[in-house]
Design a protein around this motif. Structure first.
Motif, PDB file in Angstrom:
ATOM      1  N   SER A  24       0.825  -1.209   0.000  1.00 50.06           N
ATOM      2  CA  SER A  24       0.000   0.000   0.000  1.00 50.06           C
ATOM      3  C   SER A  24       0.861   1.262   0.000  1.00 50.06           C
ATOM      4  CB  SER A  24      -0.916   0.020   1.223  1.00 50.06           C
ATOM      5  OG  SER A  24      -1.833  -1.045   1.176  1.00 50.06           O
ATOM      6  N   ALA A  25       0.229   2.354  -0.413  1.00 56.24           N
ATOM      7  CA  ALA A  25       0.916   3.646  -0.423  1.00 56.24           C
ATOM      8  C   ALA A  25       1.195   4.106   1.006  1.00 56.24           C
ATOM      9  CB  ALA A  25       0.077   4.669  -1.155  1.00 56.24           C
ATOM     10  N   ILE A  26       2.182   5.006   1.115  1.00 50.61           N
ATOM     11  CA  ILE A  26       2.643   5.474   2.427  1.00 50.61           C
ATOM     12  C   ILE A  26       2.742   6.993   2.410  1.00 50.61           C
ATOM     13  CG2 ILE A  26       4.544   5.410   4.108  1.00 50.61           C
ATOM     14  CD1 ILE A  26       5.393   2.735   2.805  1.00 50.61           C
ATOM     15  N   LYS A  27       2.363   7.625   3.501  1.00 50.08           N
ATOM     16  CA  LYS A  27       2.630   9.034   3.709  1.00 50.08           C
ATOM     17  C   LYS A  27       3.419   9.191   5.000  1.00 50.08           C
ATOM     18  CE  LYS A  27       0.576  13.597   4.478  1.00 50.08           C
ATOM     19  NZ  LYS A  27      -0.671  14.377   4.680  1.00 50.08           N
ATOM     20  N   ALA A  28       4.526   9.938   4.940  1.00 47.69           N
ATOM     21  CA  ALA A  28       5.345  10.163   6.120  1.00 47.69           C
ATOM     22  C   ALA A  28       5.614  11.650   6.250  1.00 47.69           C
ATOM     23  CB  ALA A  28       6.660   9.400   6.021  1.00 47.69           C
ATOM     24  N   THR A  29       5.511  12.151   7.459  1.00 44.50           N
ATOM     25  CA  THR A  29       5.790  13.563   7.730  1.00 44.50           C
ATOM     26  C   THR A  29       6.877  13.647   8.780  1.00 44.50           C
ATOM     27  OG1 THR A  29       3.495  14.169   7.242  1.00 44.50           O
ATOM     28  CG2 THR A  29       4.832  15.764   8.460  1.00 44.50           C
ATOM     29  N   ILE A  30       7.938  14.389   8.464  1.00 38.81           N
ATOM     30  CA  ILE A  30       9.024  14.508   9.426  1.00 38.81           C
ATOM     31  C   ILE A  30       8.630  15.502  10.518  1.00 38.81           C
ATOM     32  CG2 ILE A  30      10.746  13.931   7.686  1.00 38.81           C
ATOM     33  CD1 ILE A  30      11.532  16.843   7.545  1.00 38.81           C
ATOM     34  N   ARG A  31       9.109  15.231  11.722  1.00 36.90           N
ATOM     35  CA  ARG A  31       8.831  16.088  12.872  1.00 36.90           C
ATOM     36  C   ARG A  31      10.141  16.737  13.305  1.00 36.90           C
ATOM     37  NH1 ARG A  31       3.521  16.202  11.933  1.00 36.90           N
ATOM     38  NH2 ARG A  31       2.666  14.071  11.821  1.00 36.90           N
ATOM     39  N   ALA A  32      10.162  18.042  13.305  1.00 38.19           N
ATOM     40  CA  ALA A  32      11.382  18.759  13.676  1.00 38.19           C
ATOM     41  C   ALA A  32      11.008  19.997  14.470  1.00 38.19           C
ATOM     42  CB  ALA A  32      12.171  19.151  12.429  1.00 38.19           C
ATOM     43  N   LEU A  33      12.010  20.590  15.125  1.00 41.23           N
ATOM     44  CA  LEU A  33      11.767  21.760  15.959  1.00 41.23           C
ATOM     45  C   LEU A  33      11.566  23.031  15.136  1.00 41.23           C
ATOM     46  CD1 LEU A  33      14.371  21.095  18.808  1.00 41.23           C
ATOM     47  CD2 LEU A  33      11.908  20.611  18.809  1.00 41.23           C
ATOM     48  N   LYS A  34      11.929  22.975  13.854  1.00 39.81           N
ATOM     49  CA  LYS A  34      11.743  24.119  12.972  1.00 39.81           C
ATOM     50  C   LYS A  34      11.350  23.624  11.595  1.00 39.81           C
ATOM     51  CE  LYS A  34      16.700  24.294  11.908  1.00 39.81           C
ATOM     52  NZ  LYS A  34      17.914  25.140  11.901  1.00 39.81           N
ATOM     53  N   VAL A  35      10.922  24.536  10.733  1.00 44.64           N
ATOM     54  CA  VAL A  35      10.494  24.143   9.398  1.00 44.64           C
ATOM     55  C   VAL A  35      11.667  23.539   8.635  1.00 44.64           C
ATOM     56  CG1 VAL A  35       9.631  24.968   7.179  1.00 44.64           C
ATOM     57  CG2 VAL A  35       8.680  25.870   9.306  1.00 44.64           C
ATOM     58  N   ASN A  36      11.441  22.350   8.089  1.00 41.19           N
ATOM     59  CA  ASN A  36      12.458  21.653   7.310  1.00 41.19           C
ATOM     60  C   ASN A  36      11.869  21.291   5.952  1.00 41.19           C
ATOM     61  OD1 ASN A  36      15.229  20.422   8.650  1.00 41.19           O
ATOM     62  ND2 ASN A  36      13.749  21.116  10.180  1.00 41.19           N
ATOM     63  N   ARG A  37      11.782  22.271   5.060  1.00 37.87           N
ATOM     64  CA  ARG A  37      11.243  22.009   3.721  1.00 37.87           C
ATOM     65  C   ARG A  37      12.164  21.038   2.990  1.00 37.87           C
ATOM     66  NH1 ARG A  37       7.875  23.825  -0.203  1.00 37.87           N
ATOM     67  NH2 ARG A  37       6.958  25.363   1.202  1.00 37.87           N
ATOM     68  N   ILE A  38      11.569  20.030   2.408  1.00 36.52           N
ATOM     69  CA  ILE A  38      12.337  19.019   1.700  1.00 36.52           C
ATOM     70  C   ILE A  38      12.791  19.584   0.357  1.00 36.52           C
ATOM     71  CG2 ILE A  38      12.247  16.715   0.660  1.00 36.52           C
ATOM     72  CD1 ILE A  38      10.141  16.015   2.833  1.00 36.52           C
ATOM     73  N   ARG A  39      14.079  19.421   0.037  1.00 36.98           N
ATOM     74  CA  ARG A  39      14.671  19.965  -1.184  1.00 36.98           C
ATOM     75  C   ARG A  39      14.972  18.902  -2.230  1.00 36.98           C
ATOM     76  NH1 ARG A  39      13.444  25.265  -1.358  1.00 36.98           N
ATOM     77  NH2 ARG A  39      14.667  26.571   0.068  1.00 36.98           N
ATOM     78  N   TRP A  40      15.350  17.701  -1.809  1.00 36.54           N
ATOM     79  CA  TRP A  40      15.695  16.657  -2.769  1.00 36.54           C
ATOM     80  C   TRP A  40      15.531  15.283  -2.140  1.00 36.54           C
ATOM     81  CZ3 TRP A  40      19.690  13.887  -0.712  1.00 36.54           C
ATOM     82  CH2 TRP A  40      20.596  14.566   0.112  1.00 36.54           C
ATOM     83  N   LEU A  41      15.397  14.268  -2.997  1.00 37.19           N
ATOM     84  CA  LEU A  41      15.303  12.873  -2.597  1.00 37.19           C
ATOM     85  C   LEU A  41      16.296  12.064  -3.422  1.00 37.19           C
ATOM     86  CD1 LEU A  41      11.403  12.494  -2.843  1.00 37.19           C
ATOM     87  CD2 LEU A  41      12.683  12.820  -0.720  1.00 37.19           C
ATOM     88  N   ILE A  42      17.061  11.182  -2.760  1.00 44.23           N
ATOM     89  CA  ILE A  42      17.992  10.301  -3.459  1.00 44.23           C
ATOM     90  C   ILE A  42      17.787   8.872  -2.938  1.00 44.23           C
ATOM     91  CG2 ILE A  42      20.405   9.661  -3.787  1.00 44.23           C
ATOM     92  CD1 ILE A  42      19.739  12.055  -5.398  1.00 44.23           C
ATOM     93  N   PRO A  43      17.448   7.933  -3.831  1.00 41.12           N
ATOM     94  CA  PRO A  43      17.257   6.545  -3.388  1.00 41.12           C
ATOM     95  C   PRO A  43      18.587   5.816  -3.238  1.00 41.12           C
ATOM     96  CG  PRO A  43      16.781   6.727  -5.730  1.00 41.12           C
ATOM     97  CD  PRO A  43      17.119   8.117  -5.262  1.00 41.12           C
TER      98      PRO A  43
END
Length: 736
Positions: free
Chosen positions: A350-369
């Motif tokens: 099944s599909a997955i959704k994950a949200t990172i939890r951090a003390l400040k905004v951490n906008r995701i910039r790139w993904l590398i497998p």
């Protein structure tokens, strides 16, 4: 007085920071350089001139506010790779080092004759046009050489008047030539054939390229001024270059992230619905919204219908999307069986959704497998993986964790490289390598970020420390080089091999010192003999600003005629039976001063007039382009003193032995304005041929006087090869 002859036999540290000028305690100091300009550091230690940039094409819109383009690689397979010219709402395609041309343009107009159709007879004297019922073609007839058969046709409502078009036709009569012209000015008579393009040919296909310059009413004229009939068929007017429409405007291009699997490329941008670029043939590319499906009823199941992700990748058989405007810290992974399906559930697929939890905004910039899905945010490095490393990610075991590195990322697509990733640090002036470091004693490891610019901290920021990196591309073969474009138009390279501890930066400028060009984009695709590096270059040509797509030529020169050591160059390659006295087709350099090499030797500069240059003598191999300087300058030579360090002491480099490899002369010295020239041609060389390349150590007497810097400069300004493997100077140091 102390004399020493230290061996400088490796330049593997490349161009070092000015801040290291006195760090003679560092091992890298002795294999580093003050300057490495328009040269490449070999992983083996030597340094060679980069190849010149070959002209491929002008970008679609030339140069204006909307003409900025970005190069994007499209690798369909190991044998079929394309380079995309992505511009303002369009995409053009390049393959095999050239642009793909239309063969069947949906906008084309064509004429295969069963009657004269709508062609107008404006013949002069005893000339006429008519229908040839035997060959089902158009006859353009002249009764004598003073008559003119003249056929004219008006193409109205041209669909794409802003792009170059191509007119082709067939002349079936070998004995009678036909003149074909096309333009936006109506012809009057044969004495004033004022069309913008004109070609003449006997039997065979006639091809005329022209730019409508926005005109929608185009006239085609066919003229026969020889006694007899020219028989014409298959008159086709089409756009020259294959292209498709695109939803991206010019200002969005460098914020696009992309990921590819076989013949499908996903593109992400925060202001545009995710796009899918697909290919089924050389002239069969299409781009459309990604057809997402999910269990969400809203917007027909499209989870990104109104909130668009900015990042895309693939991981463990899933498509991965991240960083929408409303959820900048979230990642969505599709089902494993369908990369378009984001229906969540508890099944392993099944599909997955994950949200990172951090003390400040951490906008995701790139993904590398990698072994994990590594991703960079504005605040650090993170990873998504299974809680148990031996298992694939599922909805029940997914884990998102921040790594030990707190190096944030700039908004540039990272590059995966051998179990790690190269990424631009948040402020845009550092290149970092993310890598997993295993500690055997603890039986554990961690993701860490290493600064690859720490010894060359000037290389991205430039002399005034304001430039940033805007794009980068990896050339695996032949030298393992990361190419990157700076915001000030300078191209920089990093020869990188972690296993051999090779981190060697070099800078590359194109254009002359008083007319410097700017590199705006870089990308790499596999080529036949090397990985091909494409760039977009903004040049000032005779007072007019142009944007060109150019290709870096091979620096591996075997014989002197292999050299392509000019920029924006075109070449003519023939043999002894097909020499030329003039070289044409130089439209892109019209009015510019150019340098020339002929059969491997230099030739006096010329100015391109009417798109061509004339040579002093006939030649079989000619290269015409814009010259550039290549320069290697050593660090302060730390040798020659018997009383501690020689740093800052008065010294003189009286001579040096320079070990060359496949080279053809150079300039050398200790001061930029006092360089001597190493004679390449010897008295024993034949005067009617270029001398062989030099593969030997040559001792030279150094110009210059006593001074404190103690550097050696080796430079090449001619379109000739230069490779330096080692320098052994004789250093006299005063102890007074």
């Amino acid at each position: 007085m102390a004399i020493q002859t230290p061996a400088l036999n490796s330049f593997a540290a490349g161009e070092l920071s000015p801040l290291l000028d006195g760090r003679t305690d560092l091992a890298k100091y002795y294999v580093g350089l003050k300057t490495l300009l328009n040269m490449i550091a070999y992983p083996t230690g030597g340094a060679t001139r980069r190849g010149g940039f070959r002209f491929i094409a002008e970008v679609k819109n030339g140069y204006n506010t909307a003409s900025a383009v970005r190069l994007v690689p499209f690798e369909f397979s190991t044998t079929q790779a394309y380079m995309l010219e992505v511009g303002d709402e369009y995409i053009r395609i390049m393959r095999d080092q050239g642009q793909i041309l239309w063969t069947t343009d949906p906008n084309q107009s064509s004429h295969t004759f069963d009657t004269v159709q709508n062609w107008t007879d404006i013949s002069i004297g005893a000339g006429q046009i008519g229908f040839n019922s035997a060959s089902l073609a158009l006859d353009v007839y002249a009764a004598s050489n003073v008559a003119s058969g003249w056929a004219e046709f008006q193409f109205a409502n041209l669909a794409s008047p802003e792009v170059v078009h191509r007119l082709t036709l067939e002349n079936q009569n070998e004995a009678t030539p036909i003149m074909a012209g096309v333009g936006d000015v109506r012809t009057i008579n044969s004495a004033s054939f004022d069309l913008s393009a004109l070609a003449e040919q006997n039997g065979g296909t006639v091809t005329v390229d022209f730019d409508p310059n926005g005109a929608t009413q185009i006239y085609v004229g066919l003229v026969n001024q020889n006694e007899g009939s020219a028989t014409v068929d298959n008159v086709i007017l089409r756009r020259k270059y294959y292209e498709i429409s695109s939803p991206y405007i010019s200002s969005q291009l460098f914020d696009i992230k992309y990921a590819q699997s076989a013949d499908t490329m996903f593109k992400a941008h925060p202001s545009v619905h995710p796009q899918e670029l697909t290919r089924t043939g050389h002239q069969a590319f299409s781009i459309a919204d990604v057809p997402f499906i999910s269990g969400v009823a809203a917007a027909g199941g499209d989870i990104f219908a109104t909130d668009f992700p900015a990042v895309v990748s693939f991981f463990e058989g899933r498509s991965a999307w991240a960083a929408t405007n409303n959820e900048p810290q979230a990642i969505w992974l599709s089902e494993t069986t369908d990369i378009y399906d984001f229906s969540t559930g508890s099944n392993a697929a099944s599909a997955i959704k994950a949200t990172i939890r951090a003390l400040k905004v951490n906008r995701i910039r790139w993904l590398i497998p990698l072994s994990d899905l590594l991703f960079g945010t504005t605040g650090g490095l993170w990873r998504i993986g299974a809680t148990t490393t031996a298992e694939p990610v599922t909805p029940n075991n997914v884990s998102a964790r921040q790594t030990e590195s707190e190096e944030g990322s700039a908004n540039i697509q990272a590059i995966g490289i051998k179990n790690g990733a190269l990424f631009n640090q948040f402020h845009g002036q550092r290149l970092m390598r993310a890598q997993f470091t295993f500690t055997s004693a603890a039986l554990s490891g961690a993701w860490e970020a290493e600064d690859l610019t720490i010894l060359s901290d000037h290389i991205i920021g430039g002399d005034d420390n304001v430039a940033t990196m805007i794009e980068m591309a990896w050339q695996q073969y032949p030298h393992r080089i990361l190419w990157a474009v700076r915001s000030d138009g300078v191209l920089i390279g990093l020869t990188y091999n972690k296993a051999q501890d090779i981190v060697s930066w070099h800078r590359h400028l194109t254009g002359t010192e008083d007319n410097r060009a700017s590199v705006e984009s870089v990308a790499v695709i596999p080529g036949t003999q090397k990985d091909d590096v494409y760039v977009v270059v903004r040049r000032n040509v005779n007072g007019t600003i142009k944007r060109y797509i150019e290709l870096l030529s091979d620096d591996r020169i075997r014989v002197i005629t292999d050299g392509r050591l000019l920029d924006s160059y075109l070449d003519y390659v023939g043999d002894n039976d097909s020499s030329v006295i003039a070289v044409g087709g130089l439209d892109h350099l019209n009015g510019a001063s150019v340098s020339i090499s002929v059969d491997g030797a230099t030739h006096p500069d010329r100015t391109v007039i009417n798109n061509s240059v004339t040579l002093d003598n006939r030649a079989s191999q000619v290269v015409v382009g814009i010259k550039y300087d290549s320069e290697l300058e050593t660090m302060r030579i730390e040798a020659g003193s018997e009383l501690g360090s020689a740093l800052g002491k008065v010294k003189r480099i009286g001579s040096a032995i320079i070990l060359f490899y496949r080279s053809a002369g150079c300039q050398y010295g200790t001061e930029e304005d006092k360089l001597d020239t190493l004679a390449w041609r010897r008295t024993t060389d034949k005067m009617d041929a270029a001398p062989a390349l030099v593969n030997e150590a040559i001792e030279v007497t150094m110009p210059g006087d006593w001074e404190r810097a103690g550097r050696i400069i080796i430079k090449q300004s001619l379109p000739l090869p230069l490779t330096v493997l080692a320098i052994v100077p004789r250093v006299d140091t005063s102890e007074d």
